[in-house]
Design a protein around this motif. Structure first.
Motif, mmCIF file in Angstrom:
data_model
loop_
_atom_site.group_PDB
_atom_site.id
_atom_site.type_symbol
_atom_site.label_atom_id
_atom_site.label_comp_id
_atom_site.label_asym_id
_atom_site.label_seq_id
_atom_site.Cartn_x
_atom_site.Cartn_y
_atom_site.Cartn_z
ATOM 1 N N LEU A 245 16.137 -26.425 5.336
ATOM 2 C CA LEU A 245 16.506 -26.850 3.987
ATOM 3 C C LEU A 245 15.412 -26.516 2.972
ATOM 4 C CD1 LEU A 245 18.135 -30.316 4.748
ATOM 5 C CD2 LEU A 245 19.287 -28.264 3.931
ATOM 6 N N LYS A 246 14.168 -26.809 3.341
ATOM 7 C CA LYS A 246 13.080 -26.539 2.402
ATOM 8 C C LYS A 246 12.868 -25.042 2.213
ATOM 9 C CE LYS A 246 10.499 -30.845 2.805
ATOM 10 N NZ LYS A 246 10.598 -31.107 1.345
ATOM 11 N N SER A 439 15.710 -39.715 3.512
ATOM 12 C CA SER A 439 15.799 -39.602 2.051
ATOM 13 C C SER A 439 15.205 -38.294 1.557
ATOM 14 C CB SER A 439 15.093 -40.789 1.399
ATOM 15 O OG SER A 439 13.716 -40.806 1.781
ATOM 16 N N VAL A 440 14.102 -37.841 2.208
ATOM 17 C CA VAL A 440 13.510 -36.562 1.815
ATOM 18 C C VAL A 440 14.482 -35.425 2.069
ATOM 19 C CG1 VAL A 440 11.622 -34.953 2.280
ATOM 20 C CG2 VAL A 440 11.175 -37.406 2.228
ATOM 21 N N VAL A 441 15.163 -35.472 3.227
ATOM 22 C CA VAL A 441 16.126 -34.421 3.550
ATOM 23 C C VAL A 441 17.259 -34.408 2.531
ATOM 24 C CG1 VAL A 441 17.724 -33.570 5.288
ATOM 25 C CG2 VAL A 441 15.557 -34.575 5.984
ATOM 26 N N PHE A 446 20.061 -32.079 -2.427
ATOM 27 C CA PHE A 446 20.529 -32.161 -3.812
ATOM 28 C C PHE A 446 19.801 -31.160 -4.696
ATOM 29 C CE2 PHE A 446 21.964 -36.526 -2.635
ATOM 30 C CZ PHE A 446 23.298 -36.343 -2.940
ATOM 31 N N ARG A 447 18.499 -30.965 -4.428
ATOM 32 C CA ARG A 447 17.735 -30.008 -5.223
ATOM 33 C C ARG A 447 18.235 -28.595 -4.982
ATOM 34 N NH1 ARG A 447 11.474 -31.142 -4.601
ATOM 35 N NH2 ARG A 447 11.449 -29.445 -6.144
ATOM 36 N N ILE A 448 18.577 -28.288 -3.714
ATOM 37 C CA ILE A 448 19.113 -26.950 -3.423
ATOM 38 C C ILE A 448 20.440 -26.745 -4.128
ATOM 39 C CG2 ILE A 448 20.021 -25.495 -1.578
ATOM 40 C CD1 ILE A 448 17.933 -26.695 0.241
#
Length: 457
Positions: A245-246, A439-441, A446-448
């Motif tokens: 994801l990151k 929550s970080v995931v 959402f940012r992606i």
């Protein structure tokens, strides 16, 4: 005597039971020859003659009895192989034993001769008649080894007994004696058949138990592999999902020339290092052996194998590194006790001295000339020496006389300062651990999604 003893000790327990069963069957044939053939041989030595006053019929009967005994011994051995699935059913040998039994019966009739009206008015020859009864009983009992159907086995024994009585009665034997002949053949053949059946059943049970033990071992290995795979999946699956994801977010940000892309890639790098560390911890935990667990496992396995195993000494309070090394020693020693000898007892002792821990494993039943330090031995003890050498330990293994084998492992105990330093190092290492929360995931997802919407025209 060292040669036969070594040959016997090298056999596994099922192989020993099979060898005992096979030679028991051969002894049955030898017993028949000793009784029936011995009586005929004694008659020849005493100078007694056959029905015509010549020793020829008695000699021929003696040879027929000897051949019958040989055929019964071979049939028993081949039938044992057939029941174990190692060869086809010995049908020809069954016919050969039946033919030899009939030939011996006919020859005893020739020696005995007819009795009563129309025949020679004389008593029945006891030796020839005893040979007739014994050969019929052993022939019927041995022939049942070539059968698996219980009805056929019972029918064969009953038919042989009835046939013996009818043949005896047909050739002038009184009715009471003929009936007694049938009863003796029935009980003797039935006893032999029961002995053979129980021996085969016991042999099959021993082989099944040995196969069950091997299956249990394979299942334990498979279960451990599943556990390791599950732990590895739990570690790798979560972290790799976050890294994916990151990385995708960093790609989207880099395409828009956003400076946050560098921050995301730094986070990906950190997660990659963390994943690498966690995988190493999983592998290290998989490879490490706990001394208490290994001692309990070794005692359970050896006791299940019929070996009297005693464990003495403390198994706790030692440094983790020392416990792991000694646990591997116990595991390898228990394996060697089961594989390379025929022990009846095994003693495991752990002693903690002032500056070192000593583990000894001693057992009897070691093969003659077994030298663990010599060339050509397995690599297990070599690997243990290398493992112990890394922490300043030594390993000695070899015969101790009187069929005993002794393995001694010594490990130097670390100083208190060194132990405290190791604990602090472990604490610092754990303090750097940081779990990735869900929550970080979710925020990264959402940012992606937001970045994609901005890029899409």
């Amino acid at each position: 005597m060292r040669g036969p003893g070594r040959w016997w000790r090298r056999k596994s327990t099922p192989a020993k039971v099979e060898a005992y069963t096979r030679w028991s069957f051969h002894f049955m044939a030898l017993f028949e020859f000793m009784v029936a053939g011995g009586s005929l041989l004694g008659q020849l030595v005493r100078g007694e003659r056959g029905g015509a006053g010549e020793p020829g019929p008695t000699v021929l009967l003696f040879l027929l009895v000897a051949g019958h005994c040989v055929l019964c011994g071979v049939l028993a051995s081949r039938s044992l192989d057939w029941h174990r699935g190692q060869r086809a059913r010995p049908t020809r040998l069954l016919w050969a034993v039946g033919t030899a039994t009939a030939a011996v019966a006919a020859m005893t009739v020739v020696l005995t001769g007819p009795v009563g009206p129309g025949g020679t008015d004389r008593s029945v020859d006891d030796v020839a008649f005893g040979t007739f009864v014994l050969v019929m009983a052993f022939g019927a009992g041995t022939s049942t080894l070539g059968m698996r159907n219980q009805r056929r086995v019972f029918a064969g024994v009953a038919g042989s007994a009835a046939g013996s009585g009818l043949v005896a009665f047909a050739f002038g034997v009184p009715g009471a004696v003929a009936l007694a002949t049938a009863v003796v053949v029935l009980f003797t053949a039935g006893f032999l058949t029961l002995t053979y059946v129980l021996s085969l059943w016991l042999l099959n049970v021993v082989h099944e138990l040995d196969e069950a033990r091997e299956t249990r071992t394979r299942l334990a290995v498979a279960e451990e592999r599943l556990r390791f795979g599950r732990d590895l999946h739990d570690v790798m699956g979560r972290n790799l999902a976050v890294i994916a994801l990151k990385s995708e977010l960093a790609v989207q940000l880099a395409q828009r020339e956003r400076p946050e892309a560098v921050t995301q890639m730094v986070e990906v790098q950190r997660l990659a290092h963390e994943t690498q560390r966690e995988v190493r911890e999983v592998v290290r935990g998989y490879r490490e052996a706990d001394l208490s667990s290994e001692l309990a496992g070794a005692k359970g396995v050896l006791t299940a194998a019929g070996i009297d195993c005693t464990v003495t000494g403390p198994a706790v309070g030692l440094p983790a590194q020392v416990q792991s090394a000694l646990g591997w020693v116990v595991r390898e020693a228990a394996t060697n006790v089961l594989r390379h000898g025929d022990p009846r007892w095994c003693a495991v002792e752990v002693r903690v001295l002032e500056e070192r821990a000593v583990l000894t494993v001693e057992n009897d039943g070691a093969p003659d000339g077994s030298d663990a330090d010599g060339p050509g031995r397995g690599s297990g003890l070599i690997g243990l020496r290398e493992r112990l050498a890394e922490i300043g330990g030594t390993l000695r293994a070899g015969p101790a006389g009187d069929g005993r084998f002794l393995l001694t492992a010594e490990v130097s105990l670390p100083s208190a300062a060194g132990a405290e330093a190791g604990v602090e190092a472990g604490t610092d290492l754990d303090s750097r651990d940081s779990d990735v929360s869900p929550s970080v995931v979710e925020s990264d997802r959402f940012r992606i999604a937001g970045t994609r919407s901005e890029v899409t025209p």
